[in-house]
Design a protein around this motif. Structure first.
Motif, PDB file in Angstrom:
ATOM      1  N   SER A 265       0.835  -1.198   0.000  1.00  0.00           N
ATOM      2  CA  SER A 265       0.000   0.000   0.000  1.00  0.00           C
ATOM      3  C   SER A 265       0.872   1.252   0.000  1.00  0.00           C
ATOM      4  O   SER A 265       1.864   1.328   0.727  1.00  0.00           O
ATOM      5  CB  SER A 265      -0.909   0.020   1.236  1.00  0.00           C
ATOM      6  OG  SER A 265      -1.798  -1.076   1.223  1.00  0.00           O
TER       7      SER A 265
ATOM      8  N   HIS B  49      -6.876  -0.286  -1.085  1.00  0.00           N
ATOM      9  CA  HIS B  49      -7.039  -1.459  -1.945  1.00  0.00           C
ATOM     10  C   HIS B  49      -6.610  -2.744  -1.238  1.00  0.00           C
ATOM     11  O   HIS B  49      -6.344  -3.754  -1.882  1.00  0.00           O
ATOM     12  CB  HIS B  49      -6.267  -1.252  -3.246  1.00  0.00           C
ATOM     13  CG  HIS B  49      -6.767  -0.069  -4.026  1.00  0.00           C
ATOM     14  ND1 HIS B  49      -7.936  -0.095  -4.740  1.00  0.00           N
ATOM     15  CD2 HIS B  49      -6.277   1.189  -4.148  1.00  0.00           C
ATOM     16  CE1 HIS B  49      -8.146   1.084  -5.298  1.00  0.00           C
ATOM     17  NE2 HIS B  49      -7.166   1.884  -4.945  1.00  0.00           N
TER      18      HIS B  49
ATOM     19  N   ASP C 276      -9.017  -5.757  -1.986  1.00  0.00           N
ATOM     20  CA  ASP C 276      -9.375  -5.927  -3.396  1.00  0.00           C
ATOM     21  C   ASP C 276      -8.954  -7.274  -3.963  1.00  0.00           C
ATOM     22  O   ASP C 276      -8.739  -7.411  -5.169  1.00  0.00           O
ATOM     23  CB  ASP C 276      -8.742  -4.800  -4.226  1.00  0.00           C
ATOM     24  CG  ASP C 276      -9.359  -3.452  -3.953  1.00  0.00           C
ATOM     25  OD1 ASP C 276     -10.296  -3.379  -3.150  1.00  0.00           O
ATOM     26  OD2 ASP C 276      -8.882  -2.460  -4.541  1.00  0.00           O
TER      27      ASP C 276
ATOM     28  N   ARG D  91     -10.875  -1.046 -10.835  1.00  0.00           N
ATOM     29  CA  ARG D  91     -10.205  -0.183  -9.856  1.00  0.00           C
ATOM     30  C   ARG D  91     -10.065  -0.864  -8.507  1.00  0.00           C
ATOM     31  O   ARG D  91      -9.224  -0.461  -7.689  1.00  0.00           O
ATOM     32  CB  ARG D  91     -10.984   1.118  -9.674  1.00  0.00           C
ATOM     33  CG  ARG D  91     -10.987   2.050 -10.855  1.00  0.00           C
ATOM     34  CD  ARG D  91     -11.659   3.359 -10.466  1.00  0.00           C
ATOM     35  NE  ARG D  91     -13.025   3.148  -9.980  1.00  0.00           N
ATOM     36  CZ  ARG D  91     -13.711   4.041  -9.271  1.00  0.00           C
ATOM     37  NH1 ARG D  91     -13.155   5.186  -8.921  1.00  0.00           N
ATOM     38  NH2 ARG D  91     -14.951   3.784  -8.892  1.00  0.00           N
ATOM     39  N   PHE D  92     -10.896  -1.877  -8.259  1.00  0.00           N
ATOM     40  CA  PHE D  92     -10.909  -2.541  -6.955  1.00  0.00           C
ATOM     41  C   PHE D  92     -10.563  -4.022  -7.102  1.00  0.00           C
ATOM     42  O   PHE D  92     -11.199  -4.887  -6.500  1.00  0.00           O
ATOM     43  CB  PHE D  92     -12.264  -2.339  -6.282  1.00  0.00           C
ATOM     44  CG  PHE D  92     -12.616  -0.891  -6.088  1.00  0.00           C
ATOM     45  CD1 PHE D  92     -11.994  -0.136  -5.102  1.00  0.00           C
ATOM     46  CD2 PHE D  92     -13.520  -0.269  -6.921  1.00  0.00           C
ATOM     47  CE1 PHE D  92     -12.289   1.201  -4.938  1.00  0.00           C
ATOM     48  CE2 PHE D  92     -13.823   1.073  -6.764  1.00  0.00           C
ATOM     49  CZ  PHE D  92     -13.208   1.814  -5.770  1.00  0.00           C
TER      50      PHE D  92
ATOM     51  N   ILE E 177      -6.937  -6.572  -7.353  1.00  0.00           N
ATOM     52  CA  ILE E 177      -5.486  -6.753  -7.358  1.00  0.00           C
ATOM     53  C   ILE E 177      -5.147  -7.726  -8.478  1.00  0.00           C
ATOM     54  O   ILE E 177      -5.491  -8.917  -8.411  1.00  0.00           O
ATOM     55  CB  ILE E 177      -4.991  -7.292  -6.005  1.00  0.00           C
ATOM     56  CG1 ILE E 177      -5.297  -6.286  -4.888  1.00  0.00           C
ATOM     57  CG2 ILE E 177      -3.487  -7.584  -6.054  1.00  0.00           C
ATOM     58  CD1 ILE E 177      -4.987  -6.788  -3.495  1.00  0.00           C
TER      59      ILE E 177
ATOM     60  N   HIS F 244     -14.503  -3.009   1.456  1.00  0.00           N
ATOM     61  CA  HIS F 244     -13.907  -2.382   0.288  1.00  0.00           C
ATOM     62  C   HIS F 244     -13.942  -0.862   0.476  1.00  0.00           C
ATOM     63  O   HIS F 244     -14.839  -0.323   1.133  1.00  0.00           O
ATOM     64  CB  HIS F 244     -14.685  -2.758  -0.972  1.00  0.00           C
ATOM     65  CG  HIS F 244     -14.202  -4.014  -1.621  1.00  0.00           C
ATOM     66  ND1 HIS F 244     -14.681  -5.258  -1.279  1.00  0.00           N
ATOM     67  CD2 HIS F 244     -13.278  -4.220  -2.603  1.00  0.00           C
ATOM     68  CE1 HIS F 244     -14.078  -6.181  -2.020  1.00  0.00           C
ATOM     69  NE2 HIS F 244     -13.218  -5.575  -2.825  1.00  0.00           N
TER      70      HIS F 244
END
Length: 445
Positions: free
Chosen positions: A264, A275, A278, A293-294, A296, A318
């Motif tokens: 992060s 995230h 994610d 966008r969410f 990995i 989230h």
């Protein structure tokens, strides 16, 4: 060489399996003992906390903003009906978390609105007919958790929230069916290898997403695929057993490193864990956003982040539901500790659709911290806080109560030792999600 290979596999198994094992340990704890203000409740019923969380609620990174309603759901009984009441605009969320800690559905203010609603919770592969007016939510695993949070403005607001909690119900369609529950480990298993036994049992009972099949198969040499009796009860030679023990110890060390030095981004000492949750790439029911966008994308990073999220913030949301950022450090990069006094100036305060707060946690347990004014968090709903003339908010953080009246009004008590504050932003604005909103460093005074 064989022992080294086993050690590496056990370390990998720890990171891979930690979310499942840690999560289901908490599920079992809720069903048998309850946790803090949430009393024990059988599968397919809700356990309602009637007060805001405090230091007695020994659950990792628990919030002090909302009343919790927890439901441990076991769909081995077949479909279960969920009813939610009309909250008349009040913020609430029911977050659905599968056995591997994937957030796969949301019901509530952001996701489905605040009108009354009916939902049918069904097990994987179910093909029946839902009652008219019910929205179907398919579970990835037969056992999963509903993590409910109700906004509460304080003691005077409790009766209203209690009525909403009581009107939120789970009802199995087959009232006579008995939940299978969690497979329990053989008590004869070597205590140092109990983690592997739980991973073996629970990964078979609650299979991972198909994309993780390759990881699951890679653990065959250490017995994760073995059915029937445990491979960790006697039989194994001392060298193999020690290799597995060493691997699990290494996995635990690697997880602690990932938790404090993870991927992060960090700005002004704050880890932007927007995230961190994610890692679900496969299951998107009502309210869960299937949005790149969410997600990995890196498969190795996904496994590490999933384990770190479980240990540092099990059942966290989230970011599109609630964004979390946290820090261990002051402006000089030094560990925060109650031996010092600090200030944090929020200018401006966070942009949110619901509300925001900063909550104090001890290290290494990440529990709420007892203090003489019973204040565990501070935020836009805290009575008596005093804003600066320009609208900013200056928060004083420390173990000792400040003498200045304004600083005391804005005091967030800290433990005597090391600590980690967490800033939560419920229904964050786009500036939070795209990281153009920047929080200043915590400064030592």
């Amino acid at each position: 060489m064989a022992s080294e290979h086993l050690r590496e596999l056990a370390a990998h198994a720890y990171l891979y399996g930690f979310p499942l094992v840690f999560n289901l340990d908490q599920v079992d704890r809720y069903v048998r003992e309850g946790i803090g203000a949430n009393p024990a409740a059988p599968f397919n019923t809700f356990s309602h906390a009637r007060t805001l969380a405090g230091p007695a609620d020994t659950f990792v990174t628990i919030n002090n903003d909302t009343l919790y309603s927890m439901g441990q759901v076991d769909l081995s009984v077949g479909p279960v009906a969920l009813h939610v009441p009309d909250t008349a605009g009040r913020y609430y969320v029911l977050q659905f978390v599968d056995a591997w800690t994937d957030n796969f559905a949301y019901v509530g203010h952001r996701a489905t609105g605040t009108a009354a609603g009916d939902f049918l919770l069904v097990p994987p592969g179910w093909t029946g007919q839902a009652p008219e007016g019910s929205t179907v939510i398919t579970f990835p695993t037969t056992v999963a958790s509903i993590v409910g949070r109700w906004a509460c403005a304080g003691d005077a607001d409790l009766p209203v929230v209690h009525a909403l909690q009581d009107a939120t119900t789970l009802t199995p369609l087959d009232p006579g069916a008995r939940p299978a529950g969690l497979p329990m480990p053989d008590p004869a298993v070597d205590a140092d290898l109990l983690f592997l036994e739980k991973l073996r049992l629970w990964s078979q009972a609650f299979p991972p997403a198909p994309r993780d099949k390759e990881i699951q198969e890679s653990l065959v040499p250490i017995g994760i695929d073995r059915e029937g009796s445990s491979p960790y009860v006697g039989g194994a030679d001392a060298e193999t057993t020690e290799a597995l023990r060493a691997g699990l110890r290494q996995g635990a060390t690697d997880l602690d490193t990932a938790l404090t030095h993870g991927s992060s981004p960090e700005v002004n000492g704050w880890k932007l864990t927007l995230h961190a949750f994610d890692y679900n790439l496969d299951y998107f029911e009502v309210g869960a956003l299937d949005d790149p966008r969410f997600k990995i994308a890196d498969p190795k990073l996904r496994i590490i982040e999933r384990a770190a999220a479980a240990k540092g913030g099990l059942w966290g949301n989230h970011a599109y539901e609630a964004a979390y950022i946290m820090t261990y450090l002051d402006e000089h990069g030094e560990q925060l500790t109650g031996a010092n006094t600090y200030t944090l100036r929020l200018d401006p305060t966070p942009s949110v659709g619901a509300f925001w707060s900063i909550t104090m946690y001890s290290i290494p347990d990440f529990y709420l911290v007892a203090n003489p004014i019973d204040r565990y968090s501070i935020g836009d709903r805290t009575p008596g806080i005093v804003y600066d003339d320009d609208g900013a908010l200056t928060i004083t953080i420390g173990h000792t109560a400040p003498s200045d009246p304004k600083a005391r009004a804005n005091w967030l008590p800290a433990p005597a030792g090391e600590f980690r504050p967490v800033l939560r932003m419920y229904e964050p604005g786009e500036a939070v999600l795209d990281q153009t909103y920047v929080v200043a460093a915590i400064t030592k005074t």
